[in-house]
Scaffold this motif. Sequence first.
Motif, PDB file in Angstrom:
ATOM      1  N   SER A  61      -5.695  -3.015  16.951  1.00 28.49           N
ATOM      2  CA  SER A  61      -5.597  -4.475  16.992  1.00 28.49           C
ATOM      3  C   SER A  61      -5.007  -4.997  15.682  1.00 28.49           C
ATOM      4  CB  SER A  61      -6.976  -5.091  17.215  1.00 28.49           C
ATOM      5  OG  SER A  61      -7.799  -4.914  16.068  1.00 28.49           O
ATOM      6  N   PRO A  62      -4.347  -6.162  15.714  1.00 27.54           N
ATOM      7  CA  PRO A  62      -3.781  -6.724  14.480  1.00 27.54           C
ATOM      8  C   PRO A  62      -4.827  -6.896  13.381  1.00 27.54           C
ATOM      9  CG  PRO A  62      -2.899  -7.867  16.398  1.00 27.54           C
ATOM     10  CD  PRO A  62      -3.980  -6.964  16.904  1.00 27.54           C
ATOM     11  N   ARG A  63      -6.038  -7.296  13.751  1.00 22.22           N
ATOM     12  CA  ARG A  63      -7.084  -7.485  12.739  1.00 22.22           C
ATOM     13  C   ARG A  63      -7.420  -6.165  12.047  1.00 22.22           C
ATOM     14  NH1 ARG A  63     -12.540  -6.582  12.994  1.00 22.22           N
ATOM     15  NH2 ARG A  63     -13.773  -7.611  11.364  1.00 22.22           N
ATOM     16  N   MET A  64      -7.593  -5.098  12.828  1.00 25.41           N
ATOM     17  CA  MET A  64      -7.932  -3.813  12.227  1.00 25.41           C
ATOM     18  C   MET A  64      -6.763  -3.261  11.423  1.00 25.41           C
ATOM     19  SD  MET A  64     -11.045  -3.391  12.935  1.00 25.41           S
ATOM     20  CE  MET A  64     -11.374  -1.694  12.524  1.00 25.41           C
ATOM     21  N   ARG A  65      -5.540  -3.494  11.906  1.00 24.51           N
ATOM     22  CA  ARG A  65      -4.379  -3.022  11.154  1.00 24.51           C
ATOM     23  C   ARG A  65      -4.304  -3.717   9.798  1.00 24.51           C
ATOM     24  NH1 ARG A  65      -0.841  -3.893  14.646  1.00 24.51           N
ATOM     25  NH2 ARG A  65       0.068  -5.858  13.922  1.00 24.51           N
ATOM     26  N   ALA A  66      -4.604  -5.009   9.765  1.00 22.57           N
ATOM     27  CA  ALA A  66      -4.577  -5.742   8.498  1.00 22.57           C
ATOM     28  C   ALA A  66      -5.627  -5.197   7.533  1.00 22.57           C
ATOM     29  CB  ALA A  66      -4.810  -7.230   8.760  1.00 22.57           C
ATOM     30  N   ILE A  67      -6.796  -4.848   8.051  1.00 21.69           N
ATOM     31  CA  ILE A  67      -7.850  -4.282   7.201  1.00 21.69           C
ATOM     32  C   ILE A  67      -7.411  -2.935   6.638  1.00 21.69           C
ATOM     33  CG2 ILE A  67     -10.184  -3.298   7.242  1.00 21.69           C
ATOM     34  CD1 ILE A  67     -10.973  -5.512   9.190  1.00 21.69           C
ATOM     35  N   ILE A  68      -6.816  -2.105   7.489  1.00 23.12           N
ATOM     36  CA  ILE A  68      -6.361  -0.782   7.043  1.00 23.12           C
ATOM     37  C   ILE A  68      -5.263  -0.921   5.993  1.00 23.12           C
ATOM     38  CG2 ILE A  68      -5.185   1.331   7.779  1.00 23.12           C
ATOM     39  CD1 ILE A  68      -6.607   0.933  10.521  1.00 23.12           C
ATOM     40  N   GLU A  69      -4.311  -1.816   6.240  1.00 21.30           N
ATOM     41  CA  GLU A  69      -3.202  -1.977   5.305  1.00 21.30           C
ATOM     42  C   GLU A  69      -3.689  -2.455   3.943  1.00 21.30           C
ATOM     43  OE1 GLU A  69      -0.597  -4.588   7.381  1.00 21.30           O
ATOM     44  OE2 GLU A  69       0.400  -2.970   8.500  1.00 21.30           O
ATOM     45  N   ARG A  70      -4.668  -3.343   3.936  1.00 20.92           N
ATOM     46  CA  ARG A  70      -5.176  -3.813   2.650  1.00 20.92           C
ATOM     47  C   ARG A  70      -5.984  -2.723   1.951  1.00 20.92           C
ATOM     48  NH1 ARG A  70      -8.788  -9.211   1.293  1.00 20.92           N
ATOM     49  NH2 ARG A  70      -9.065  -8.733  -0.918  1.00 20.92           N
ATOM     50  N   ALA A  71      -6.806  -2.005   2.694  1.00 20.82           N
ATOM     51  CA  ALA A  71      -7.592  -0.926   2.088  1.00 20.82           C
ATOM     52  C   ALA A  71      -6.683   0.141   1.498  1.00 20.82           C
ATOM     53  CB  ALA A  71      -8.528  -0.314   3.123  1.00 20.82           C
ATOM     54  N   CYS A  72      -5.515   0.349   2.117  1.00 18.25           N
ATOM     55  CA  CYS A  72      -4.605   1.419   1.706  1.00 18.25           C
ATOM     56  C   CYS A  72      -3.397   0.889   0.932  1.00 18.25           C
ATOM     57  CB  CYS A  72      -4.137   2.207   2.927  1.00 18.25           C
ATOM     58  SG  CYS A  72      -5.480   2.957   3.866  1.00 18.25           S
ATOM     59  N   ALA A  73      -3.534  -0.262   0.318  1.00 20.04           N
ATOM     60  CA  ALA A  73      -2.435  -0.816  -0.475  1.00 20.04           C
ATOM     61  C   ALA A  73      -2.069   0.137  -1.608  1.00 20.04           C
ATOM     62  CB  ALA A  73      -2.832  -2.176  -1.038  1.00 20.04           C
ATOM     63  N   LEU A  74      -0.778   0.147  -1.966  1.00 21.77           N
ATOM     64  CA  LEU A  74      -0.307   1.040  -3.019  1.00 21.77           C
ATOM     65  C   LEU A  74      -0.953   0.704  -4.356  1.00 21.77           C
ATOM     66  CD1 LEU A  74       1.714   3.379  -3.462  1.00 21.77           C
ATOM     67  CD2 LEU A  74       3.402   1.650  -4.103  1.00 21.77           C
ATOM     68  N   GLU A  75      -0.959  -0.574  -4.712  1.00 23.74           N
ATOM     69  CA  GLU A  75      -1.598  -1.026  -5.949  1.00 23.74           C
ATOM     70  C   GLU A  75      -3.109  -1.094  -5.743  1.00 23.74           C
ATOM     71  OE1 GLU A  75      -0.817  -1.967  -8.982  1.00 23.74           O
ATOM     72  OE2 GLU A  75       1.318  -2.468  -9.077  1.00 23.74           O
ATOM     73  N   PRO A  76      -3.912  -0.420  -6.561  1.00 21.94           N
ATOM     74  CA  PRO A  76      -5.369  -0.508  -6.414  1.00 21.94           C
ATOM     75  C   PRO A  76      -5.887  -1.938  -6.479  1.00 21.94           C
ATOM     76  CG  PRO A  76      -4.796   1.316  -7.853  1.00 21.94           C
ATOM     77  CD  PRO A  76      -3.523   0.567  -7.595  1.00 21.94           C
ATOM     78  N   SER A  77      -5.234  -2.790  -7.282  1.00 22.29           N
ATOM     79  CA  SER A  77      -5.708  -4.165  -7.424  1.00 22.29           C
ATOM     80  C   SER A  77      -5.495  -4.986  -6.161  1.00 22.29           C
ATOM     81  CB  SER A  77      -5.002  -4.844  -8.601  1.00 22.29           C
ATOM     82  OG  SER A  77      -3.599  -4.878  -8.385  1.00 22.29           O
ATOM     83  N   ALA A  78      -4.633  -4.513  -5.250  1.00 18.57           N
ATOM     84  CA  ALA A  78      -4.380  -5.232  -4.004  1.00 18.57           C
ATOM     85  C   ALA A  78      -5.318  -4.793  -2.884  1.00 18.57           C
ATOM     86  CB  ALA A  78      -2.925  -5.028  -3.572  1.00 18.57           C
ATOM     87  N   ARG A  79      -6.111  -3.766  -3.129  1.00 17.12           N
ATOM     88  CA  ARG A  79      -7.041  -3.274  -2.110  1.00 17.12           C
ATOM     89  C   ARG A  79      -8.341  -4.073  -2.132  1.00 17.12           C
ATOM     90  NH1 ARG A  79      -6.566   2.825  -4.447  1.00 17.12           N
ATOM     91  NH2 ARG A  79      -4.298   3.014  -4.225  1.00 17.12           N
ATOM     92  N   TYR A  80      -9.213  -3.787  -1.175  1.00 20.51           N
ATOM     93  CA  TYR A  80     -10.590  -4.243  -1.314  1.00 20.51           C
ATOM     94  C   TYR A  80     -11.120  -3.598  -2.583  1.00 20.51           C
ATOM     95  CZ  TYR A  80     -10.026  -5.602   3.561  1.00 20.51           C
ATOM     96  OH  TYR A  80      -9.573  -6.174   4.720  1.00 20.51           O
TER      97      TYR A  80
END
Length: 553
Positions: free
Chosen positions: A222-241
């Motif tokens: 789902s788009p919501r879960m994809r957004a959560i995954i993308e943020r958790a796996c952001a390249l920059e650590p500061s952009a993650r949860y």
Amino acid sequence: MDDEQIMHAMDLDDAYRVDRVLARGTGGVTEIVTLGESGPFVRKRIPSKLARRGVWGTLAECDCARLPHVIATYEMPDEFVVVCDFVPGENLEQLLSARGRLAEKDATRLVLQLCEAATALHTHGIIHRDISPTNVIVAADGAHLIDLGIARFRAEGATHDTTQLGTPGFASPEQYGFAQTDARSDVYSLGRVLGYLLTGTQPGVPDAADYERSLEDEKVVSPRMRAIIERACALEPSARYQSAEELAGALEGREPPESGGAAARPEEPLAPGSPEEPPPRPAASGGRRGPSFAQVIVGALAVIALLAAIVLIMHDAGVFRSGAATGDDSASSAQPQSSRQDQALKPDDSAGAPVAAPTTSEESPLEVVESGWSVDDQGFVHYGIALRNSGDAVVEYPAYTVTGRDETGAVLFSQEQVLSSIGAGETIWWGDLAGNPGQPPATVEFSANGVEDYQVGSGAERSATFAVSGARPVSDGLGGTNFVGEVTCERDDGSDVGNNVALSVLLRDEDGSIVFGAVGFASRPEVGSTTTFEVSCHTVPDYASYEVHALAW
């Protein structure tokens, strides 16, 4: 260590009986062991140079049921040894290999439990650094995070980790030497695990492209879960949860404010021996800034991609040659090849047909007198066999070989299974899994292995006998099927065969032929005593009857 300490450690080490080896690699050896009548336990032998003794000592203080409970630690000349409690269940890789990708609610529940475990570690200043499918056990009470073999404390002021370790596809970018790991590195891995559970596809090479396509497919994620995954796996650590707790909040609908690229590093618990306060950060200076963390990684990855392309070109040109391995490679990962959620096992046309395989020598008393199998959507074979000892003495560690072939007769896999013992004139039944992902066989052969002199006991020896009662199928809560019941020890064998009992579930069709097999384990009860068991079968084919057989293990 002095001589007395070494001798004491060796005596303790020898006191444990090794039932089986779970894994072996550069990070050490992981075994299932017992100690007298106690166990089973998990023993991890870590090379001394890689051992984080403080981590294991601190882990003993963690009051989290989803983390290993440390029973003992001791030093060997070249190894640091940790003994933990054993959690019965399957790892996530085995779970998905058996039933395919998970529904969103099931994947969310498991990852929330992993967030609980990661938060407990981070509270004590520990970074796991290897949260991956093979290091997560799914037991009756949910997910358990195991194997802290490469876990470490965060070192204040360090620019990168001294050792670059982790599971490819799940390890964060900073674990490749670009920066020091912290709690956000584990958040990255948790996001990758979530993506794996939802897509059923490994995020690393060679399935990275398939993983990304599945992640973009709204019918899969789902788009919501994809957004959560993308943020958790952001390249920059500061952009993650910024913590596992924040990720858990997002999964539960308590989304934190969006973090920008200038977000501050999350507060990290101080490791034992660290100063009470971190050193002050240098003031921002004018002038030209150096490359950002993301720019460094992108540049490095570009170089890696170029080198990989060169290697592939050389491989295609014939510079590198390697033989095709058809056997079972214990170091390889079983990766699901399908992202379907509603997978079902399909009995092969020949499934259930008895196979009276010839023994490997005229002197061998062993023969396979019945067998049957089915193939799941991942290409794995679920089988059951009956192995008979026609001799007049007990055979210790009897073995058989399972061989799968394609339509041309070429061997796809050939795997040996060793059992505990089989009494004179007895027949034992066993259910198990064989094969390789993505390679469904056209035919499967079962053959008894030869018997060496050292395996043959005296005619007076007897095998332990058990009675199974109350066996029945139940839901596993994830859309699959488990079998539960009770097992009673009727007769002891008087041997030192392990302290467990193996429970094999066999499913039969209307003709009485075997179409499926699976195995689980329970603690071995005393003579006259009873214990409960549960065997995980997950998705099973259509069947008309079922049976459960017990064997000392």
